[in-house]
Design an enzyme around this catalytic site. Sequence first.
Site, mmCIF file in Angstrom:
data_model
loop_
_atom_site.group_PDB
_atom_site.id
_atom_site.type_symbol
_atom_site.label_atom_id
_atom_site.label_comp_id
_atom_site.label_asym_id
_atom_site.label_seq_id
_atom_site.Cartn_x
_atom_site.Cartn_y
_atom_site.Cartn_z
ATOM 1 N N ASN A 68 14.874 51.414 34.739
ATOM 2 C CA ASN A 68 15.094 50.618 35.949
ATOM 3 C C ASN A 68 14.743 51.511 37.136
ATOM 4 O O ASN A 68 15.511 52.393 37.510
ATOM 5 C CB ASN A 68 16.559 50.171 36.012
ATOM 6 C CG ASN A 68 16.884 49.449 37.310
ATOM 7 O OD1 ASN A 68 15.992 49.133 38.095
ATOM 8 N ND2 ASN A 68 18.155 49.188 37.537
ATOM 9 N N LYS A 76 14.537 50.770 40.164
ATOM 10 C CA LYS A 76 15.217 50.375 41.413
ATOM 11 C C LYS A 76 14.187 50.331 42.540
ATOM 12 O O LYS A 76 13.025 50.004 42.288
ATOM 13 C CB LYS A 76 16.397 51.320 41.684
ATOM 14 C CG LYS A 76 17.331 51.406 40.459
ATOM 15 C CD LYS A 76 18.628 52.082 40.713
ATOM 16 C CE LYS A 76 19.452 52.101 39.431
ATOM 17 N NZ LYS A 76 20.761 52.698 39.584
ATOM 18 N N HIS A 87 23.050 43.401 37.860
ATOM 19 C CA HIS A 87 23.230 44.840 38.049
ATOM 20 C C HIS A 87 24.318 45.055 39.112
ATOM 21 O O HIS A 87 24.389 44.305 40.085
ATOM 22 C CB HIS A 87 21.911 45.485 38.488
ATOM 23 C CG HIS A 87 21.966 46.981 38.411
ATOM 24 N ND1 HIS A 87 22.633 47.735 39.352
ATOM 25 C CD2 HIS A 87 21.475 47.853 37.494
ATOM 26 C CE1 HIS A 87 22.544 49.016 39.009
ATOM 27 N NE2 HIS A 87 21.844 49.115 37.884
ATOM 28 N N GLU A 131 24.552 47.027 41.467
ATOM 29 C CA GLU A 131 24.042 47.212 42.837
ATOM 30 C C GLU A 131 23.779 45.867 43.499
ATOM 31 O O GLU A 131 23.888 45.730 44.711
ATOM 32 C CB GLU A 131 22.794 48.108 42.808
ATOM 33 C CG GLU A 131 23.190 49.559 42.542
ATOM 34 C CD GLU A 131 22.127 50.422 41.898
ATOM 35 O OE1 GLU A 131 20.965 49.990 41.806
ATOM 36 O OE2 GLU A 131 22.475 51.537 41.459
ATOM 37 N N GLU A 136 27.230 49.294 32.029
ATOM 38 C CA GLU A 136 26.988 50.339 33.011
ATOM 39 C C GLU A 136 28.256 50.540 33.858
ATOM 40 O O GLU A 136 28.490 49.788 34.813
ATOM 41 C CB GLU A 136 25.836 49.955 33.945
ATOM 42 C CG GLU A 136 24.510 49.769 33.239
ATOM 43 C CD GLU A 136 23.333 49.954 34.197
ATOM 44 O OE1 GLU A 136 22.405 50.691 33.830
ATOM 45 O OE2 GLU A 136 23.346 49.388 35.297
ATOM 46 N N GLY A 143 24.195 56.996 38.860
ATOM 47 C CA GLY A 143 23.666 57.903 39.876
ATOM 48 C C GLY A 143 24.594 59.054 40.245
ATOM 49 O O GLY A 143 24.365 59.743 41.234
ATOM 50 N N SER A 164 23.748 57.494 34.415
ATOM 51 C CA SER A 164 23.464 58.936 34.326
ATOM 52 C C SER A 164 22.947 59.374 32.955
ATOM 53 O O SER A 164 23.281 60.469 32.485
ATOM 54 C CB SER A 164 24.698 59.759 34.728
ATOM 55 O OG SER A 164 25.004 59.533 36.097
HETATM 56 P P1 13P Z 1 21.225 56.178 36.764
HETATM 57 O O1 13P Z 1 20.565 56.444 35.425
HETATM 58 O O2 13P Z 1 20.431 56.701 37.921
HETATM 59 O O3 13P Z 1 22.650 56.592 36.765
HETATM 60 O O4 13P Z 1 21.206 54.579 36.962
HETATM 61 C C1 13P Z 1 21.670 53.756 35.943
HETATM 62 C C2 13P Z 1 21.347 52.363 36.291
HETATM 63 O O5 13P Z 1 21.881 51.817 37.235
HETATM 64 C C3 13P Z 1 20.327 51.691 35.480
HETATM 65 O O6 13P Z 1 20.293 50.332 35.729
#
Ligand code: 13P
Length: 257
Positions: A12, A14, A100, A102, A170, A176, A216
């Site tokens: 992903n 982003k 997600h 976010e 997640e 992150g 992560s």
């Molecule tokens: P990270 O791997 O940067 O922690 O992000 C995970 C994520 O949100 C994947 O959708």
Amino acid sequence: MAELRRPLIAGNWKMNGLRQDSLLRVENIVTALSKISNSTFETLICPPATMLGMISSSIKGSEIFLGAQDCHPASSGAYTGDISAEMLADIGCSHVIVGHSERRLAHSETNKIIFEKASSAIAANLIAIICVGESADQKADGQTKNVILSQLSASLPPHSTSANMIIAYEPIWAIGTGVTPNKYDVQEIHSMIRENLSGIVSSANANQTRILYGGSVKPSNAYEFLSLPDVDGALVGGASLNWEDFMAIAACCLDRE
Ligand code: 13P
């Protein structure tokens, strides 16, 4: 790990990258994948929407799947700035991420909206990757399981099956941050998700549904998660922006068993 669930390593990206560096990253992944004889895992790239067309062309003939990071619940209409699942399928996507954290947080997406997005994705013949996970506060309050179970029961369309839906666990506090749950906690949550799925879809579907871990994931910890019995792949954020790290994570699937 049951053989029927082929692990999926999904990147992903982003809101990162411009066309030139992104194309180079994809080309490196295509080349790296062509050098390993691979029937062990699947690879999915979810770039920003502006790059879907370009990447759709550049992965032609490879085994890489293309996914989007979101879709609108409706198939068309007066929704300025939005993109429908039908449009994503039209440009070559096979998957779309919905729910997600976010988007749940920054766009106030509720379980009901995610249900509608997942339904629309499935209707457009896409595989919906439905994300669930608790916040740090919910975890501290001992609410992790309740939160996930209510997200699952409210966001899964009734016609979802192991063929058109994937779950991604997640934990928000792991995204992150470089902090991850320990492997026992991940296995416990994944196994609870699978058990619960059998009450929503059939138990045969629950056994075949892939449940990804995200938060992560890096080359240094991927094997630990990917070797768990109910972890069927990874949804990788930051580390997927480096093709060598992404491939190193994927290569952990070759060592499992
Ligand atoms: P990270 O791997 O940067 O922690 O992000 C995970 C994520 O949100 C994947 O959708």
